[in-house]
Design an enzyme around this catalytic site. Structure first.
Site, short mmCIF file in Angstrom:
data_model
loop_
_atom_site.label_atom_id
_atom_site.label_comp_id
_atom_site.label_asym_id
_atom_site.label_seq_id
_atom_site.Cartn_x
_atom_site.Cartn_y
_atom_site.Cartn_z
CE LYS A 93 -3.85 -2.32 2.27
NZ LYS A 93 -4.57 -2.61 3.52
CD GLN B 290 -3.25 -4.25 6.59
OE1 GLN B 290 -3.15 -3.26 5.89
NE2 GLN B 290 -3.91 -5.33 6.19
CG ASP C 214 -9.53 0.38 4.92
OD1 ASP C 214 -9.22 0.10 3.75
OD2 ASP C 214 -8.87 0.04 5.91
#
Ligand code: NAD
Length: 309
Positions: A69, A113, A136
């Protein structure tokens, strides 16, 4: 109610068929090129989009995802900031960090995460991230937005699937779509996004009885169950579009999806490979949400204030 299992294809045509493989790496590449231009436009106005990535513990898969990422951010000109904590970190440490990041001007997206160690409550973490920076797409505000067709940051994996279908000009209106998997981060938002596009959607999950009776009806089959070889050719309608979200590591070390790729590609009209299908799109849509967040900030749009407390 779904009905009819026939295909428009004659048996002769169907026999010779091999699905077009949807290349997620290539589609990602073209979206990332567009994002680079949007970042350049923001830079010209004095703003560089920024993504904060919080990682807790030493999970090797998480370390790879985070590295990918951050590398992808760099590729399109997004700043990324990594905050690493040991596995025994106190939840308050992370909650306090999120509160600081929520008001930091150079951070437009915050992601934590997953998975997290057991002392953490994921809903609490997700609630703490400002809906304005929830790239997200897991905040209740953004999830609720999906229900009414008005979300700001769609969850990255289903968003990536929609982009792949759009890229291939696969129509959704009136199509029978079956989504296998009903998680909060993939299956459920996927179903809502496809319903919003006027597909007729059926959701299956681990307790569904006789999965094949549903999958065989799908014009478009999206599979996100985390079970290798769950979908075999007999479960797929001839000419169907098959999107494999699953990522499974076999004991041999090989990475596979949930679909018997070699078998099903002879029956489908389109199929995504694993790796190289949905995976790269997930990271790309995270970048897209981060750039969109920075653009909203640059344009003074803060319509979600009431949802951030
Ligand atoms: P999850 O474990 O949270 O949910 C799995 C869902 O599949 C559940 O709803 C469960 O009921 C259903 N399911 C499990 N076994 C089933 C079966 N035999 N028949 C029907 N349904 C079944 O998983 P998730 O986070 O939604 O991820 C699903 C898969 O997608 C995993 O392999 C994951 O690694 C992968 N994934 C890929 C990406 C990507 O970028 N490609 C992103 C997220 C998740």
């Amino acid at each position: 109610m779904l009905c009819g299992t026939t295909s428009a294809l004659t048996p002769e045509v169907a026999d010779k068929m091999t699905a077009k493989i949807i290349d997620g790496v290539a589609v990602s590449g073209s979206i990332r090129a567009e994002l680079k231009e949007r970042v350049a436009a923001l830079l010209a106005k004095g703003m560089r989009p920024g993504l904060a990535v919080i990682v807790v513990g030493e999970n090797p898969a998480s370390a790879v995802y985070v590295r990918n990422k951050m590398r992808a951010c760099e590729q399109v000109g997004i700043s990324s900031f990594r905050y690493a904590f040991p596995a025994d970190a106190e939840p308050e440490q992370i909650l306090n960090l999120i509160a600081d990041l929520n008001i930091k001007d150079d951070v437009h997206g915050i992601l934590v995460q997953l998975p997290l160690p057991s002392q953490f409550s994921i809903p609490q973490i997700v609630r703490t991230i400002s809906a304005e920076k929830d790239v997200d797409g897991f905040h209740l505000y953004n999830m609720g937005g999906l229900v009414v067709g008005d979300t700001v940051f769609p969850p990255c994996t289903p968003y990536g699937v929609v982009k792949l279908l759009e890229h291939e000009s696969i129509p959704l209106e009136g199509k029978n779509v079956v989504v296998v998997g009903a998680s909060n981060i993939v299956g459920k938002p996927m179903a809502l996004m496809l319903m919003q596009r006027d597909a007729t959607v059926c959701i299956c999950h681990a307790k569904t009885r006789d999965l094949a009776q549903f999958t065989i009806l799908a014009d478009i089959l999206v599979v996100a169950a985390g079970q290798p070889n769950l979908i075999v050719p007999q479960m797929v309608k001839t000419g169907a579009v098959v999107i494999d979200v699953g990522i499974n590591r076999l004991p041999s070390g090989k990475l596979v999806g949930d679909v018997d790729f070699e078998g099903v590609r002879k029956k489908a009209s389109y199929i995504t490979p694993v790796p190289g299908g949905v995976g790269p799109m997930t990271v790309t849509m995270l970048l897209a949400n981060t750039v969109a967040s920075a653009e909203r900030k640059s344009n003074g749009i803060r319509s979600l204030d009431h949802a951030t407390s």
